[in-house]
Write an enzyme that holds these catalytic residues in place. Structure first.
Site, PDB file in Angstrom:
ATOM      1  N   HIS A 178       0.855  -1.300   0.143  1.00 35.67           N
ATOM      2  CA  HIS A 178      -0.041   0.016  -0.170  1.00 35.67           C
ATOM      3  C   HIS A 178       0.857   1.169   0.054  1.00 35.67           C
ATOM      4  O   HIS A 178       1.819   1.141   0.423  1.00 35.67           O
ATOM      5  CB  HIS A 178      -0.954  -0.034   1.222  1.00 35.67           C
ATOM      6  CG  HIS A 178      -2.083   1.005   1.204  1.00 35.67           C
ATOM      7  ND1 HIS A 178      -1.952   2.484   1.329  1.00 35.67           N
ATOM      8  CD2 HIS A 178      -3.485   0.846   0.598  1.00 35.67           C
ATOM      9  CE1 HIS A 178      -3.092   2.862   1.020  1.00 35.67           C
ATOM     10  NE2 HIS A 178      -4.004   1.996   0.688  1.00 35.67           N
TER      11      HIS A 178
ATOM     12  N   ASP B 298      -7.891  -5.118  -0.727  1.00 40.61           N
ATOM     13  CA  ASP B 298      -8.326  -5.919  -1.845  1.00 40.61           C
ATOM     14  C   ASP B 298      -8.065  -7.525  -1.902  1.00 40.61           C
ATOM     15  O   ASP B 298      -8.633  -8.003  -2.406  1.00 40.61           O
ATOM     16  CB  ASP B 298      -7.677  -5.329  -3.246  1.00 40.61           C
ATOM     17  CG  ASP B 298      -8.066  -3.981  -3.281  1.00 40.61           C
ATOM     18  OD1 ASP B 298      -7.367  -3.020  -3.004  1.00 40.61           O
ATOM     19  OD2 ASP B 298      -9.166  -3.706  -3.786  1.00 40.61           O
TER      20      ASP B 298
HETATM   21  C1  SDX Z   1      -5.925   0.291  -3.189  1.00 39.18           C
HETATM   22  O1  SDX Z   1      -4.156   4.852  -2.115  1.00 39.18           O
HETATM   23  C2  SDX Z   1      -5.132   4.215  -1.567  1.00 39.18           C
HETATM   24  O2  SDX Z   1      -5.626   4.524  -0.588  1.00 39.18           O
HETATM   25  C3  SDX Z   1      -5.658   3.086  -2.372  1.00 39.18           C
HETATM   26  C4  SDX Z   1      -6.650   2.212  -1.609  1.00 39.18           C
HETATM   27  C5  SDX Z   1      -7.829   3.115  -1.513  1.00 39.18           C
HETATM   28  O3  SDX Z   1      -8.708   2.569  -0.579  1.00 39.18           O
HETATM   29  O4  SDX Z   1      -8.231   4.030  -2.217  1.00 39.18           O
HETATM   30  O5  SDX Z   1      -6.118   1.594  -0.561  1.00 39.18           O
HETATM   31  C6  SDX Z   1      -7.191   1.016  -2.389  1.00 39.18           C
HETATM   32  O6  SDX Z   1      -5.628   0.906  -4.292  1.00 39.18           O
HETATM   33  C7  SDX Z   1      -5.010  -0.520  -2.449  1.00 39.18           C
HETATM   34  C8  SDX Z   1      -3.890  -1.185  -3.363  1.00 39.18           C
HETATM   35  C9  SDX Z   1      -4.208  -2.428  -4.096  1.00 39.18           C
HETATM   36  N1  SDX Z   1      -3.145  -2.630  -5.127  1.00 39.18           N
HETATM   37  C10 SDX Z   1      -2.590  -3.765  -5.219  1.00 39.18           C
HETATM   38  O7  SDX Z   1      -2.929  -4.808  -4.340  1.00 39.18           O
HETATM   39  C11 SDX Z   1      -1.568  -4.073  -6.143  1.00 39.18           C
HETATM   40  C12 SDX Z   1      -0.431  -4.785  -5.793  1.00 39.18           C
HETATM   41  N2  SDX Z   1       0.169  -3.610  -4.945  1.00 39.18           N
HETATM   42  C13 SDX Z   1       1.289  -2.872  -5.400  1.00 39.18           C
HETATM   43  O8  SDX Z   1       1.426  -2.870  -6.964  1.00 39.18           O
HETATM   44  C14 SDX Z   1       1.949  -1.730  -4.678  1.00 39.18           C
HETATM   45  O9  SDX Z   1       2.041  -2.384  -3.336  1.00 39.18           O
HETATM   46  C15 SDX Z   1       1.255  -0.558  -4.350  1.00 39.18           C
HETATM   47  C16 SDX Z   1       0.821   0.069  -5.881  1.00 39.18           C
HETATM   48  C17 SDX Z   1      -0.014  -0.789  -4.004  1.00 39.18           C
HETATM   49  C18 SDX Z   1       2.100   0.202  -3.599  1.00 39.18           C
HETATM   50  O10 SDX Z   1       3.078   0.637  -4.292  1.00 39.18           O
HETATM   51  P1  SDX Z   1       4.184   1.318  -3.511  1.00 39.18           P
HETATM   52  O11 SDX Z   1       3.994   1.729  -2.413  1.00 39.18           O
HETATM   53  O12 SDX Z   1       4.730   2.457  -4.455  1.00 39.18           O
HETATM   54  O13 SDX Z   1       5.445   0.177  -3.448  1.00 39.18           O
HETATM   55  P2  SDX Z   1       6.773   0.560  -4.366  1.00 39.18           P
HETATM   56  O14 SDX Z   1       6.199   0.130  -5.695  1.00 39.18           O
HETATM   57  O15 SDX Z   1       7.617   1.607  -3.728  1.00 39.18           O
HETATM   58  O16 SDX Z   1       7.382  -1.058  -3.845  1.00 39.18           O
HETATM   59  C19 SDX Z   1       8.241  -0.726  -2.584  1.00 39.18           C
HETATM   60  C20 SDX Z   1       8.830  -2.380  -2.648  1.00 39.18           C
HETATM   61  C21 SDX Z   1       9.739  -2.562  -3.835  1.00 39.18           C
HETATM   62  O17 SDX Z   1      10.714  -3.620  -3.879  1.00 39.18           O
HETATM   63  P3  SDX Z   1      12.310  -2.928  -3.870  1.00 39.18           P
HETATM   64  O18 SDX Z   1      12.251  -2.041  -4.870  1.00 39.18           O
HETATM   65  O19 SDX Z   1      12.260  -1.992  -2.633  1.00 39.18           O
HETATM   66  O20 SDX Z   1      12.954  -4.005  -3.882  1.00 39.18           O
HETATM   67  O21 SDX Z   1       8.317  -3.392  -2.353  1.00 39.18           O
HETATM   68  C22 SDX Z   1       7.740  -4.220  -3.564  1.00 39.18           C
HETATM   69  C23 SDX Z   1       8.363  -3.467  -4.636  1.00 39.18           C
HETATM   70  O22 SDX Z   1       8.881  -4.173  -5.892  1.00 39.18           O
HETATM   71  N3  SDX Z   1       6.189  -4.475  -3.651  1.00 39.18           N
HETATM   72  C24 SDX Z   1       5.997  -5.584  -4.052  1.00 39.18           C
HETATM   73  C25 SDX Z   1       4.341  -5.617  -3.994  1.00 39.18           C
HETATM   74  N4  SDX Z   1       4.236  -4.317  -4.009  1.00 39.18           N
HETATM   75  C26 SDX Z   1       5.463  -3.544  -3.683  1.00 39.18           C
HETATM   76  N5  SDX Z   1       6.495  -6.782  -4.370  1.00 39.18           N
HETATM   77  C27 SDX Z   1       5.517  -7.846  -4.542  1.00 39.18           C
HETATM   78  N6  SDX Z   1       4.342  -7.663  -4.595  1.00 39.18           N
HETATM   79  C28 SDX Z   1       3.667  -6.615  -4.306  1.00 39.18           C
HETATM   80  N7  SDX Z   1       2.511  -6.487  -4.431  1.00 39.18           N
END
Ligand code: SDX
Length: 388
Positions: free
Chosen positions: A270, A327
């Site tokens: 998140h 989700d």
């Molecule tokens: C919602 O904003 C809101 O409030 C949204 C929401 C709402 O109520 O409106 O809460 C609803 O959208 C919830 C989120 C739903 N999306 C997902 O479940 C999709 C999967 N999650 C991601 O793609 C991701 O976690 C995000 C987009 C939700 C958040 O991304 P961030 O905070 O930008 O995380 P990041 O891209 O900076 O990643 C940080 C690290 C990275 O690894 P490193 O580069 O540090 O090695 O965490 C890893 C990322 O690769 N990572 C994941 C991951 N999410 C982040 N690795 C594996 N699986 C994942 N899901």
């Protein structure tokens, strides 16, 4: 009439947005709507209580709630002319595409958008869209699946009515259990608002240009549809189905951890919560109760449980504060409620609409409304225009 030509000077980047609606503490995993903790609203109140609170800044008295329910029922019908819009879509069109178009089309039926400038008109726009979205959503589903549309039943409550319009058939009784209605009502409450997430930012951006509020809500629907945002609940189920069996989970966990592999675990992580999403905690409990109550024993649930258990104990996820988000659990509950996957983001829209329109009203009530205009970090070439 000169009002429509007056604009506030300057611009603001949405990052400096100030709001009194929702408070999130991502480190503590805390979420409040208008000062009420989400766990109180989700367990002790209904979705309409919460929608009223977001709109009116106070929880409703019994009388206020009764008249709000009546207002929702009265406004749940849509103009018959909208059916021509539904007819124009191909079979199996994604309901989010139909919903976004339907909400935008609503703007043609109400007010000239340059005239909306009083609290009464704001509230009328708000009540109308909250009441009509479930009907447009259910009609979108029925049309996309070639089913006869079922009109709202004014004797039914808000959430029961939506399930009824989704499931009823003219020739057979539809059974809706109290536990299913309560589970969906809680899902709506948990999705009602969430500060300045991507889709709410889209709504406020359109509000800052003085676009029609229903054009703004339609833009919010478009932003929410993305799989990184509200589309994640549909992607969670598609991913669990793709993984298929418990013995394949380890392979995909390894891929999610592999920096060179773009594969991500849907439903984890998140932007703000670097602790357990408080909404996910509530939904986890409902999921477990519903699965037990409905006697669901599927490979899908076993795959989800294995992923959850590994991720909650694995260094990669813990070190990056990657917890199951709303989700991850909402998808499994909606599946248990026999809601089709392509309707999951639509459910999110029904829940989020009171938040979107409350944020739009809050923006309109500001002394000055500066057009949203975030700046950028320019990384392109220096000026290389030929001298002659
Ligand atoms: C919602 O904003 C809101 O409030 C949204 C929401 C709402 O109520 O409106 O809460 C609803 O959208 C919830 C989120 C739903 N999306 C997902 O479940 C999709 C999967 N999650 C991601 O793609 C991701 O976690 C995000 C987009 C939700 C958040 O991304 P961030 O905070 O930008 O995380 P990041 O891209 O900076 O990643 C940080 C690290 C990275 O690894 P490193 O580069 O540090 O090695 O965490 C890893 C990322 O690769 N990572 C994941 C991951 N999410 C982040 N690795 C594996 N699986 C994942 N899901």
């Amino acid at each position: 009439e000169t009002g429509m030509f007056t604009f506030d000077r300057g611009y603001t980047s949405t990052a400096s947005c100030r709001s009194k609606i929702t408070y999130i503490d991502g480190d503590k995993g805390k979420l409040m709507y208008r000062g009420y903790d989400i766990s109180y609203l989700a367990t002790k109140k209904t979705f309409l209580d919460t929608a009223y609170l977001l709109l009116n800044k106070e929880l409703p008295t019994k009388e206020e709630l009764d008249s709000f329910k009546e207002e929702m029922a009265k406004r749940s019908f849509i103009h018959e002319g909208m059916k021509k819009l539904f007819d124009s879509f191909v079979d199996q069109a994604h309901p989010m595409a139909i919903l976004s178009a339907g909400v935008s089309a609503l703007s043609t039926f109400y007010f000239d958008h340059l005239d909306i400038d009083s609290p009464e008109e704001y509230m009328e726009m708000a009540n109308r869209i909250i009441a009509k979205i479930p009907t447009i959503a259910a009609f979108s589903y029925r049309y996309s699946n070639g089913l006869p549309i079922i009109y709202p039943d004014l004797q039914k409550g808000f959430t029961e009515n939506f399930l009824y319009m989704m499931r009823a058939y003219p020739h057979k009784h539809v059974d809706l259990t109290a536990i299913e209605i309560k589970a969906l009502d809680t899902i709506f409450t948990l999705h009602a608002d969430h500060e300045q997430n991507a889709s709410t930012t889209a709504v406020r951006n359109l509000g800052s240009t003085h676009a029609h509020p229903y054009a703004a809500i339609s833009a919010g629907i478009g932003a929410l549809w993305g799989r990184a945002h509200g589309g994640a609940n549909e992607s969670v189920i598609r991913q669990l189905e793709m993984i298929g069996t418990v013995d394949r989970v380890d392979e995909f966990i390894a891929r999610a951890k592999d920096k060179d592999d773009p594969f991500r675990l849907m439903g984890f992580g998140h932007r703000v919560y670097k602790n357990f999403d408080p909404r996910a905690k509530i939904l986890k409990k409902i999921r477990d109760e519903l699965i037990e109550e409905l006697g669901i024993d599927s490979e899908l649930v076993a795959v989800a449980n294995k992923i959850e258990n590994i991720a909650l104990n694995d260094e990669y996820f813990i070190s990056r504060n990657l917890y199951p988000n709303i989700d991850f659990y909402s998808g499994l509950i909606l599946q248990a409620l026999k809601i089709p996957k392509d309707m999951f983001a639509v459910i999110f829209v029904i829940g989020r609409t009171p938040g979107w329109i409350s944020q739009w009203i809050e923006l309109k009530e500001q002394e000055t409304i500066k057009i949203a205009r975030p700046r950028q970090l320019y990384l392109g070439p220096d000026d290389r225009t030929p001298i002659h």
